[in-house]
Design a protein around this motif. Structure first.
Motif, PDB file in Angstrom:
ATOM      1  N   SER A 149       9.636  -0.024   4.208  1.00 58.13           N
ATOM      2  CA  SER A 149       8.480  -0.227   5.083  1.00 58.13           C
ATOM      3  C   SER A 149       8.649  -1.467   5.947  1.00 58.13           C
ATOM      4  O   SER A 149       8.353  -1.451   7.149  1.00 58.13           O
ATOM      5  CB  SER A 149       7.206  -0.346   4.240  1.00 58.13           C
ATOM      6  N   CYS A 191      10.626   1.140  -1.539  1.00 54.37           N
ATOM      7  CA  CYS A 191       9.592   1.462  -0.545  1.00 54.37           C
ATOM      8  C   CYS A 191       9.140   0.220   0.212  1.00 54.37           C
ATOM      9  O   CYS A 191       8.912   0.266   1.429  1.00 54.37           O
ATOM     10  CB  CYS A 191       8.395   2.120  -1.222  1.00 54.37           C
ATOM     11  N   VAL A 250       0.839  -1.199   0.000  1.00 48.39           N
ATOM     12  CA  VAL A 250       0.000   0.000   0.000  1.00 48.39           C
ATOM     13  C   VAL A 250       0.878   1.255   0.000  1.00 48.39           C
ATOM     14  O   VAL A 250       0.636   2.205  -0.754  1.00 48.39           O
ATOM     15  CB  VAL A 250      -0.934   0.004   1.234  1.00 48.39           C
ATOM     16  N   PHE A 251       1.912   1.238   0.844  1.00 50.67           N
ATOM     17  CA  PHE A 251       2.820   2.378   0.919  1.00 50.67           C
ATOM     18  C   PHE A 251       3.557   2.575  -0.410  1.00 50.67           C
ATOM     19  O   PHE A 251       3.716   3.703  -0.891  1.00 50.67           O
ATOM     20  CB  PHE A 251       3.820   2.154   2.053  1.00 50.67           C
ATOM     21  N   GLN A 283       9.905  12.006  -5.543  1.00 49.63           N
ATOM     22  CA  GLN A 283       9.375  11.678  -4.212  1.00 49.63           C
ATOM     23  C   GLN A 283      10.463  11.654  -3.143  1.00 49.63           C
ATOM     24  O   GLN A 283      10.180  11.413  -1.966  1.00 49.63           O
ATOM     25  CB  GLN A 283       8.710  10.290  -4.236  1.00 49.63           C
ATOM     26  N   ARG A 301       2.574   1.721  -3.435  1.00 45.35           N
ATOM     27  CA  ARG A 301       1.639   2.280  -4.433  1.00 45.35           C
ATOM     28  C   ARG A 301       1.419   3.770  -4.196  1.00 45.35           C
ATOM     29  O   ARG A 301       1.370   4.566  -5.133  1.00 45.35           O
ATOM     30  CB  ARG A 301       0.303   1.533  -4.360  1.00 45.35           C
ATOM     31  N   PHE A 302       1.288   4.147  -2.907  1.00 50.30           N
ATOM     32  CA  PHE A 302       1.043   5.562  -2.593  1.00 50.30           C
ATOM     33  C   PHE A 302       2.218   6.428  -3.036  1.00 50.30           C
ATOM     34  O   PHE A 302       2.037   7.459  -3.694  1.00 50.30           O
ATOM     35  CB  PHE A 302       0.806   5.716  -1.093  1.00 50.30           C
ATOM     36  N   VAL A 303       3.431   6.036  -2.688  1.00 51.31           N
ATOM     37  CA  VAL A 303       4.598   6.865  -3.003  1.00 51.31           C
ATOM     38  C   VAL A 303       4.788   6.981  -4.510  1.00 51.31           C
ATOM     39  O   VAL A 303       5.028   8.076  -5.039  1.00 51.31           O
ATOM     40  CB  VAL A 303       5.866   6.287  -2.329  1.00 51.31           C
ATOM     41  N   THR A 304       4.672   5.883  -5.224  1.00 49.57           N
ATOM     42  CA  THR A 304       4.890   5.939  -6.675  1.00 49.57           C
ATOM     43  C   THR A 304       3.786   6.709  -7.385  1.00 49.57           C
ATOM     44  O   THR A 304       3.999   7.207  -8.501  1.00 49.57           O
ATOM     45  CB  THR A 304       4.994   4.525  -7.268  1.00 49.57           C
ATOM     46  N   SER A 305       2.613   6.844  -6.744  1.00 46.36           N
ATOM     47  CA  SER A 305       1.510   7.580  -7.382  1.00 46.36           C
ATOM     48  C   SER A 305       1.652   9.090  -7.253  1.00 46.36           C
ATOM     49  O   SER A 305       0.915   9.841  -7.892  1.00 46.36           O
ATOM     50  CB  SER A 305       0.178   7.154  -6.759  1.00 46.36           C
ATOM     51  N   LEU A 306       2.613   9.537  -6.423  1.00 47.16           N
ATOM     52  CA  LEU A 306       2.721  10.973  -6.157  1.00 47.16           C
ATOM     53  C   LEU A 306       3.293  11.764  -7.319  1.00 47.16           C
ATOM     54  O   LEU A 306       3.067  12.967  -7.425  1.00 47.16           O
ATOM     55  CB  LEU A 306       3.602  11.200  -4.914  1.00 47.16           C
TER      56      LEU A 306
END
Length: 663
Positions: A50, A46, A22-23, A106, A25-30
């Motif tokens: 994590s 990531c 989940v983390f 990021q 996916r979030f970071v790469t989506s930024l």
């Protein structure tokens, strides 16, 4: 199978935290990263970052990322290469990873990069979550500011001293002659074999700056020393002693209560021996009780932030923190942020114990080479003038400012027998010596069941808990209820069963139910639903409404005013307090507990249970911590004897940049 499908599969199988994918996916989506392969490389970093954060590491070394970290993760040799294959082409080598990551939007590349609030920070060959990078720098800056250079003058850090605000820093050194006068009165015991008195040295060193770190194993007299340090600080303040604001704190309620009790007892005896030269009893009363760090800083239920911080600092002149090995990085950063510039901070702890459950190993980093000493000429001269002690030549050197404020206590006055020998062998990584001590079983102080079965564990548990349960069945009778509750709590502390893991046949979860069932079969317990008289419970989450904190242990006893109700009683600095059982939501039964949760406690008889299979969790520090919870007797149960030497040889190494920042 795609990279993320593979990561999700590993998370489903328990090899990764579910948070990891989940983390990632979030970071790469930024921000866009070009091709999917470019995004997968960041996602892989990531995932690993994590996972390591969940295992107590504060950062990810790029050299480990470039290598095969299967051993670090406890994976098979195929799992990491398999995940990398799904990610596609990856940077080859630490330098290539560095070049790749510093170009990711990021990631903040420090120093020199433009700071736009990126969630990741790349610094010193390490990749951080931003908050851990910030915490490490906060701790490093505060430590540098509070330690003294070789001449005893304050060093400059990022935060200016109170001196620049017109406030006299309390850690200006008193005259060595005055310190020597009082230390000679406070320390009257003779050192073993005529060697250096490290307790006396620690007190002298602690008068020189804003930070003192005192480390040592069990029985080396850390609280004995700090009680005399308090008396010394009161003495050298003269007429200002009555205004000195002292606070005592520890990570858990149990450790805080033990600290306060030990210091009160020591100050009481000192007051008698000094024949009224210092009003130590009055000063101890004014000092108040010891508190948990959460309580001291003013934890709030709706946020990670504390009430006390850099803008609303603690109202203290001297702060003493016990069991500092349990203080994680984020908590230490918050504590140092909230401490006034002119206040003294004294950290006590055993550097060889398990580090905190959360990320960081602050005390271990601060005391990394404490056994070597490394004291400079100015420190040695000051110590001799202020204490009359000569630092042995093998501990001289010039290891830096922090080393001048760090003292390792080296003589154990309590752990000289088989338990101490066993702890020392484990700490030295000497598996053969440890097995020899266990097999000798001298004086019944240590015992080892090498091929233990569950029946062996249940029999020991029934024998160990019988005294407290029999006292429980007798009831309060003619005794006042709180006094009776205190005696039951004290009896319960006589025995404890410790586990290395939570799950599995030899883990906390299963053993607690098995022990309760055995005690019920023998007529020692009567279980009626979730809450029953005699149930020991551990608080698993801070509850500010009821005033109980993670790690607190209590016993379920009858309510004297309402016989149909049950209350949970906790020991609080020699007194007892209670909470209605139905008000406690986050608890678990505590006949058996993990070694991690036992830190800050001691038991007359400690039983350590190791699992059947070795793992990365099972390491030297865990075995050492379990052994040193025992005051009089220690028993080891191993269903597989081969697990013990493996555990002793394995060291827990937490990745951190703090040591590098301090250097």
């Amino acid at each position: 199978m795609s990279f993320y499908e593979h990561a999700d599969m590993l998370a489903e199988g328990g090899m990764l935290r579910r948070l990891g994918p989940v983390f990632a996916r979030f970071v790469t989506s930024l921000a866009p990263l070009g091709s999917p392969a470019a995004g997968n490389a960041l996602a892989l970093a990531c995932l690993l970052l994590s996972e390591l954060e969940g295992r107590g590491h504060s950062c990810l070394q790029l050299s480990a990322l470039a290598d095969d970290p299967s051993a670090m993760l406890g994976w098979s040799e195929d799992d990491w290469p398999g995940l990398c294959a799904e990610a596609g082409p990856l940077p080859q080598g630490a330098a290539a990873w560095h070049a790749y990551l510093q170009d990711c939007p990021q990631v903040l590349a420090w120093p020199g990069g433009a700071d736009s609030g990126q969630p990741l920070v790349l610094a010193g060959g390490r990749l951080y979550l931003r908050r851990y990078w910030s915490d490490e720098n906060t701790v490093a800056d505060a430590v540098r500011a509070r330690t003294s250079d070789s001449e005893g003058e304050p060093k400059r850090g990022r935060t200016p001293f109170s001196l620049e605000k017109g406030v006299r820093p309390l850690f200006g050194s008193p005259s060595p002659a005055l310190v020597r006068h009082w230390l000679d009165r406070l320390f009257t015991h003779a050192t073993r074999e005529g060697g250096a008195d490290w307790q006396k040295i620690a007190c002298a060193v602690a008068t020189r700056g804003g930070l003192a770190v005192i480390t040592g194993g069990p029985g080396t007299g850390k609280t004995y020393t700090v009680a005399r340090l308090l008396a010394l600080l009161f003495a050298v303040e003269g007429e200002r002693a009555g205004q000195l604001r002292v606070a005592l704190a520890a990570p858990t309620g149990k450790a805080a209560a033990r600290l306060k009790q030990a210091i009160d007892d020591a100050l009481e005896k000192l007051s008698d021996s000094l024949e009224g030269a210092l009003p130590l009893r009055e000063l101890a009363e004014r000092m108040g009780g010891a508190r948990t760090l959460h309580s001291l800083l003013g934890a709030r239920p709706d946020t990670r932030a504390f009430r006390h911080n850099a803008g609303n600092q603690l109202d203290v002149d001297v702060l003493i923190v016990d069991e500092a090995s349990m203080v994680h990085l984020e908590m230490m950063a918050a504590l140092l942020d909230a401490l006034p510039d002119g206040a003294r901070l004294v950290l006590l702890g055993d550097k060889d114990q398990l580090a905190s459950v959360e990320a960081g190993s602050v005390l271990g980093d601060l005391c990394f080479d404490a056994q070597a000493g490394g004291y400079g000429a100015a420190t040695a001269a000051f110590v001799e003038a202020a204490s009359g002690q000569v630092i042995p030549p093998e501990f001289l050197g010039n290891a830096g400012a922090l080393a001048q404020q760090t003292v390792m206590l080296r003589q154990s006055r309590r752990f000289g027998g088989p338990i101490g020998q066993l702890a020392q062998a484990v700490n030295n990584g000497d598996a053969e010596a440890a097995r020899a001590v266990l097999r000798a079983g001298r004086d019944g102080q240590v015992a080892w069941n090498e091929a233990a079965q569950q029946e062996d564990m249940l029999r020991l548990a029934a024998e160990g808990y019988r005294p407290f349960l029999q006292l429980l069945r007798q009831g309060a009778a003619a005794q006042e209820h709180d006094a009776w509750a205190a005696s039951v709590l004290q009896a319960f502390e006589g025995f404890r069963l410790l586990c290395a893991v939570r799950e599995g046949e030899w883990g906390v979860s299963g053993l607690n139910e098995s022990i309760a069932q055995r005690l019920e079969e023998q007529g020692l317990l009567k279980r009626r639903g979730e809450w029953y008289v005699g149930r020991p419970v551990m608080i698993t989450r801070n509850d500010y409404a009821t005033g109980v904190y993670n790690g607190d242990i209590g016993l379920v006893l009858p309510d004297p005013e309402r016989p149909a109700s049950l209350r949970v009683y906790f020991s609080d600095g020699g007194q007892v307090r209670s909470v209605l059982a139905t008000r406690l939501r986050h608890v678990e039964t505590a006949f058996a507990m993990t070694v991690h949760k036992s830190q800050g406690s001691e038991f007359s008889h400690t039983v350590l249970v190791l699992p059947r299979e070795a793992s990365s969790v099972l390491a030297r520090e865990l075995v050492y911590t379990g052994i040193t919870r025992a005051r009089q007797r220690f028993t080891l149960l191993t269903p597989n004897p081969g697990v013990l030497p493996e555990a002793i040889r394995r060291r827990t190494e937490r990745t951190s940049g703090l040591r590098s920042l301090l250097a």
